[in-house]
Scaffold this motif. Structure first.
Motif, PDB file in Angstrom:
ATOM      1  N   LYS A   1       0.829  -1.204   0.000  1.00 17.73           N
ATOM      2  CA  LYS A   1       0.000   0.000   0.000  1.00 17.73           C
ATOM      3  C   LYS A   1       0.865   1.256   0.000  1.00 17.73           C
ATOM      4  O   LYS A   1       0.556   2.247  -0.663  1.00 17.73           O
ATOM      5  N   VAL A   2       1.969   1.220   0.727  1.00 18.56           N
ATOM      6  CA  VAL A   2       2.905   2.352   0.726  1.00 18.56           C
ATOM      7  C   VAL A   2       3.542   2.489  -0.647  1.00 18.56           C
ATOM      8  O   VAL A   2       3.692   3.601  -1.166  1.00 18.56           O
ATOM      9  N   MET A   3       3.882   1.363  -1.269  1.00 14.35           N
ATOM     10  CA  MET A   3       4.481   1.399  -2.603  1.00 14.35           C
ATOM     11  C   MET A   3       3.510   1.979  -3.628  1.00 14.35           C
ATOM     12  O   MET A   3       3.916   2.713  -4.538  1.00 14.35           O
ATOM     13  N   VAL A   4       2.211   1.686  -3.488  1.00 12.24           N
ATOM     14  CA  VAL A   4       1.209   2.244  -4.396  1.00 12.24           C
ATOM     15  C   VAL A   4       1.161   3.760  -4.257  1.00 12.24           C
ATOM     16  O   VAL A   4       1.104   4.486  -5.252  1.00 12.24           O
ATOM     17  N   LYS A   5       1.207   4.254  -3.039  1.00 10.89           N
ATOM     18  CA  LYS A   5       1.188   5.702  -2.823  1.00 10.89           C
ATOM     19  C   LYS A   5       2.418   6.363  -3.426  1.00 10.89           C
ATOM     20  O   LYS A   5       2.339   7.439  -4.020  1.00 10.89           O
ATOM     21  N   ILE A   6       3.570   5.728  -3.266  1.00  7.07           N
ATOM     22  CA  ILE A   6       4.805   6.254  -3.843  1.00  7.07           C
ATOM     23  C   ILE A   6       4.721   6.246  -5.371  1.00  7.07           C
ATOM     24  O   ILE A   6       5.105   7.214  -6.036  1.00  7.07           O
ATOM     25  N   ASN A   7       4.209   5.150  -5.942  1.00  5.87           N
ATOM     26  CA  ASN A   7       4.059   5.060  -7.398  1.00  5.87           C
ATOM     27  C   ASN A   7       3.162   6.162  -7.932  1.00  5.87           C
ATOM     28  O   ASN A   7       3.458   6.769  -8.964  1.00  5.87           O
ATOM     29  N   ASN A   8       2.050   6.418  -7.246  1.00  8.84           N
ATOM     30  CA  ASN A   8       1.128   7.449  -7.715  1.00  8.84           C
ATOM     31  C   ASN A   8       1.745   8.837  -7.650  1.00  8.84           C
ATOM     32  O   ASN A   8       1.434   9.690  -8.476  1.00  8.84           O
TER      33      ASN A   8
ATOM     34  N   ARG B   1       3.493  -1.452 -12.022  1.00  5.51           N
ATOM     35  CA  ARG B   1       2.400  -0.775 -11.311  1.00  5.51           C
ATOM     36  C   ARG B   1       1.230  -1.718 -11.090  1.00  5.51           C
ATOM     37  O   ARG B   1       0.599  -1.707 -10.040  1.00  5.51           O
ATOM     38  N   TYR B   2       0.925  -2.556 -12.076  1.00  2.00           N
ATOM     39  CA  TYR B   2      -0.160  -3.522 -11.954  1.00  2.00           C
ATOM     40  C   TYR B   2       0.164  -4.555 -10.876  1.00  2.00           C
ATOM     41  O   TYR B   2      -0.700  -4.901 -10.062  1.00  2.00           O
ATOM     42  N   TRP B   3       1.392  -5.058 -10.858  1.00  2.00           N
ATOM     43  CA  TRP B   3       1.814  -6.048  -9.869  1.00  2.00           C
ATOM     44  C   TRP B   3       1.719  -5.499  -8.458  1.00  2.00           C
ATOM     45  O   TRP B   3       1.204  -6.165  -7.548  1.00  2.00           O
ATOM     46  N   VAL B   4       2.173  -4.273  -8.252  1.00  4.24           N
ATOM     47  CA  VAL B   4       2.108  -3.647  -6.930  1.00  4.24           C
ATOM     48  C   VAL B   4       0.659  -3.439  -6.511  1.00  4.24           C
ATOM     49  O   VAL B   4       0.275  -3.719  -5.370  1.00  4.24           O
ATOM     50  N   LEU B   5      -0.168  -2.968  -7.430  1.00  2.00           N
ATOM     51  CA  LEU B   5      -1.574  -2.702  -7.107  1.00  2.00           C
ATOM     52  C   LEU B   5      -2.308  -3.983  -6.745  1.00  2.00           C
ATOM     53  O   LEU B   5      -3.059  -4.023  -5.776  1.00  2.00           O
ATOM     54  N   THR B   6      -2.116  -5.048  -7.508  1.00  2.00           N
ATOM     55  CA  THR B   6      -2.821  -6.294  -7.211  1.00  2.00           C
ATOM     56  C   THR B   6      -2.370  -6.894  -5.890  1.00  2.00           C
ATOM     57  O   THR B   6      -3.187  -7.475  -5.167  1.00  2.00           O
TER      58      THR B   6
END
Length: 48
Positions: free
Chosen positions: A7-14, A39-44
């Motif tokens: 979830k932290v990685m998703v925020k950083i990616n965005n 991005r898809y791998w992190v989100l899933t």
């Protein structure tokens, strides 16, 4: 723990990575396809 990390990685990616929204995947360059896959791998993993 693992889910919280993703979830932290998703925020950083965005915040940092460019958005590929509304772009045709067939017309992306190789690095853009890799970025889209990452991005898809992190989100899933964050949603599981």
């Amino acid at each position: 723990m693992k889910k919280a990390l993703f979830k932290v990685m998703v925020k950083i990616n965005n915040a940092i990575l460019p958005s590929l929204y509304k772009k045709d995947p067939n017309h992306l360059s190789t690095w853009q396809k890799a970025l889209l896959g990452y991005r898809y791998w992190v989100l899933t993993n964050a949603l599981d």
